[in-house]
Design a protein around this motif. Sequence first.
Motif, short mmCIF file in Angstrom:
data_model
loop_
_atom_site.label_atom_id
_atom_site.label_comp_id
_atom_site.label_asym_id
_atom_site.label_seq_id
_atom_site.Cartn_x
_atom_site.Cartn_y
_atom_site.Cartn_z
N UNK A 161 -7.40 16.43 10.54
CA UNK A 161 -6.55 16.29 9.35
C UNK A 161 -5.27 15.49 9.59
N UNK A 162 -4.62 15.68 10.72
CA UNK A 162 -3.34 15.01 10.95
C UNK A 162 -3.49 13.50 10.97
N UNK A 163 -4.48 13.01 11.69
CA UNK A 163 -4.66 11.57 11.81
C UNK A 163 -5.40 11.00 10.60
N UNK B 65 -2.16 6.24 16.35
CA UNK B 65 -3.07 7.39 16.37
C UNK B 65 -3.50 7.60 17.81
N UNK B 66 -3.45 8.85 18.26
CA UNK B 66 -3.71 9.16 19.66
C UNK B 66 -4.74 10.27 19.77
N UNK B 67 -5.69 10.10 20.67
CA UNK B 67 -6.65 11.15 21.00
C UNK B 67 -6.47 11.52 22.46
N UNK B 68 -6.54 12.80 22.76
CA UNK B 68 -6.40 13.29 24.12
C UNK B 68 -7.57 14.20 24.43
N UNK B 69 -8.22 13.98 25.58
CA UNK B 69 -9.36 14.79 25.97
C UNK B 69 -9.49 14.81 27.49
N UNK B 70 -10.41 15.58 27.98
CA UNK B 70 -10.61 15.70 29.42
C UNK B 70 -11.15 14.38 29.98
N UNK C 275 0.81 -1.21 0.00
CA UNK C 275 0.00 0.00 0.00
C UNK C 275 0.84 1.26 0.00
N UNK C 276 0.19 2.41 0.04
CA UNK C 276 0.93 3.69 0.08
C UNK C 276 1.74 3.80 1.36
N UNK C 277 2.89 4.50 1.30
CA UNK C 277 3.82 4.54 2.42
C UNK C 277 3.92 5.88 3.10
N UNK C 278 3.48 6.94 2.44
CA UNK C 278 3.77 8.28 2.95
C UNK C 278 2.53 9.16 2.82
N UNK C 279 2.11 9.81 3.92
CA UNK C 279 0.94 10.69 3.83
C UNK C 279 1.25 12.05 3.22
N UNK C 280 2.51 12.30 2.91
CA UNK C 280 2.88 13.61 2.39
C UNK C 280 3.21 14.57 3.52
N UNK C 281 3.28 15.83 3.18
CA UNK C 281 3.69 16.85 4.14
C UNK C 281 2.49 17.24 4.99
N UNK C 282 2.34 16.56 6.12
CA UNK C 282 1.20 16.79 7.00
C UNK C 282 1.71 16.93 8.43
N UNK C 283 1.13 17.82 9.18
CA UNK C 283 1.53 18.01 10.57
C UNK C 283 1.18 16.78 11.38
N UNK C 284 1.87 16.60 12.49
CA UNK C 284 1.65 15.42 13.32
C UNK C 284 0.49 15.58 14.29
N UNK C 285 -0.06 16.79 14.39
CA UNK C 285 -1.13 17.01 15.35
C UNK C 285 -2.22 17.92 14.82
N UNK C 286 -3.44 17.72 15.32
CA UNK C 286 -4.59 18.57 15.02
C UNK C 286 -5.34 18.81 16.32
N UNK C 287 -6.22 19.82 16.30
CA UNK C 287 -6.90 20.19 17.55
C UNK C 287 -8.35 20.57 17.31
N UNK C 288 -9.19 20.17 18.25
CA UNK C 288 -10.54 20.70 18.41
C UNK C 288 -10.55 21.49 19.71
N UNK C 289 -11.57 22.27 19.99
CA UNK C 289 -11.58 23.02 21.25
C UNK C 289 -11.53 22.13 22.48
N UNK C 290 -11.95 20.88 22.37
CA UNK C 290 -12.11 20.00 23.52
C UNK C 290 -11.27 18.72 23.40
N UNK C 291 -10.46 18.59 22.34
CA UNK C 291 -9.68 17.37 22.14
C UNK C 291 -8.49 17.66 21.24
#
Length: 432
Positions: free
Chosen positions: A245-247, A217-222, A187-203
């Motif tokens: 977008x990152x994940x 893949x990691x999610x962080x929340x309260x 399968x494909x090996x590289x997602x291209x130039x993408x940041x390692x993190x994204x954010x929502x107001x609560x996660x």
Amino acid sequence: MVTLFEQDARQAGEDLNRDFFHWNRPRVPQAVQPHSFLAPVRTVLRTETPDVYADLLARGAREYHDFDWFGEHPPHRAGDEDLVTLRTRRIVLEAALTAAVRREPTVDVRRGCRVRALTFGEGRPVRVTGVQVGAETHQADLVVDASGRRSPVPAWLIAAGCRPPVVDSHRTGIAYLSRWYRLRADGPRDPGRVKSGSAAPFALAGVFPSDNDTFAVNLMLSTGDPTRGALTDPAVFEAVARRFPATAAWLDLAPEPQSAVLAMAGLDNRWTSLADDDGPVVTGLVNAGDSLIHTNPTLGHGVALGLRAAQHLATCVDQIAADPIGYHTWTAQTLRPWFDAQVTADRANEQRLAESSPSSDRRAAALAACAFDDPVVMRARAQVRHLLRPAHDAYGTDEVDRHVTAWLAAHPDFSPEHDGPTRDQWDALIPG
């Protein structure tokens, strides 16, 4: 001669996937969570144990320089060579260290041996003279407590009549959920130039590229978020992760899932000093690793700070055995500032996630955003991230200030924003 007592009879071996995915380690919940090993890990290993570092790379660990984001690195400055993350699962580091210890004739590893007590001599402060393992007593010039964040040593010291260790503990209201994947060979090996993190107001969402085609893949929340429990369902977890977008970029590579959704919470930041204002509370004993400084893994400090303490111990062991005050002073001056920085960051994250409140500091948000456009600001960001300079030093230069000001002038409409889902979009993915 060093004698190491390890209560777990099993050790990291040659089958990394078996050890990583199928070794039940309830005392080490972070073992299966994603890691990014910061510059001090690489620097200490290359300096002290280059064979271990070479073994890490041979086992699949990968180096990532922060300037790799730009494709072409900017003109080199002194220190740039250290801005390298080691991308690998923790089990790879454990396996390389275990193999090195087996080769070391001056280290005697006693596996399946649990230390049940300390032995003490006379005097004030009391001196630790060794440890008890089963019915045996083992004498030592210096005992190092590396038994982790649940160390029994502070209680043993108090029971022996020592002044209590000084503990500074801060509970974090942050939870983590992670899942491991492997890229398909065809399968494909590289997602291209993408940041390692994204954010929502609560996660927050992040991806951790790792060894041997694995990534997490990691999610962080309260911890108070009412949807946290639902995210342990792999289908729900992945549906939510695809809204960031990152994940999403990595999940779009159609990887093969390798694990269940792995949850971790109930975390704190805890500093445990074996010295108070009157000096050491005990001699013949020092602590290191999570027994000394346990930090919430948001910033990835744990292994880096642990190896720095180990390096200092190995360098100054004779002086520390004679009088530990120098070690306590060194830890307070060198490691404690990073503990305090973690506490500050976690308080801000906990409040923001719980309240779903965006940052109101436009310049601070611009500082983070323009790092991905400007190598000067990226260098400052990397120096802080890799524990090389405190934030006020790295970001507080005239040069960084000029570059951020210029970036804001070029982006007059910039305002702090999130690239993740809204609360309504998130809740719509959660079963009712």
